[in-house]
Design a protein around this motif. Sequence first.
Motif, mmCIF file in Angstrom:
data_model
loop_
_atom_site.group_PDB
_atom_site.id
_atom_site.type_symbol
_atom_site.label_atom_id
_atom_site.label_comp_id
_atom_site.label_asym_id
_atom_site.label_seq_id
_atom_site.Cartn_x
_atom_site.Cartn_y
_atom_site.Cartn_z
ATOM 1 N N PRO A 19 0.803 -1.230 0.000
ATOM 2 C CA PRO A 19 0.000 0.000 0.000
ATOM 3 C C PRO A 19 0.834 1.276 0.000
ATOM 4 N N LEU A 67 -6.547 2.730 -7.564
ATOM 5 C CA LEU A 67 -7.395 2.476 -6.404
ATOM 6 C C LEU A 67 -8.429 3.582 -6.301
ATOM 7 N N HIS A 96 -7.303 6.527 -2.123
ATOM 8 C CA HIS A 96 -5.946 6.485 -1.585
ATOM 9 C C HIS A 96 -5.981 6.224 -0.082
ATOM 10 N N ARG A 148 -6.237 2.477 0.824
ATOM 11 C CA ARG A 148 -5.330 1.600 0.085
ATOM 12 C C ARG A 148 -4.941 0.343 0.870
#
Length: 152
Positions: free
Chosen positions: A94, A129, A132, A135
Amino acid sequence: MSRLIGRGMQVELPPGWEGAVTSGDFRELSDGARRPTVMHIASFPLPPQRGDWGSGAVQLMRKTDVFMVLFEYLPEQAGTPLFSDNEVPRQLDPSEFDETALQEMRRGQSGLQRFFTYRGRAFCLYVVLGSHLDRKDLVPRVNEVLAGLEIE
């Protein structure tokens, strides 16, 4: 689960996910262009018209959505410095996602690009994604799909 297959690539799609492969064979077209192979994978319904890098699709994403592109480059690019990584990305972190790493900037979304060569083929993996901030919850879903990606 359903399986998406095309141009020597295949992947298991989780329930509710969609995918499509736009086949290219790198023949020179009448305008001199050479068409790549592009695989789109999404956790939401894909619109019928969309760009190689997701224009037309990323605008439809919700915060919980993921959009993935596997873009194959010309064969002569395999093994060049940009494509020097020789492994298919399987475990993304991530912390690698960035709000500025998007082909088309969308507020709240983040992305990642990884270039690699695998079995003599040059690729870019591009992931968007929907959020954010989320994530850490979304990237494991991406990794689940990448674990089932096969390239011949």
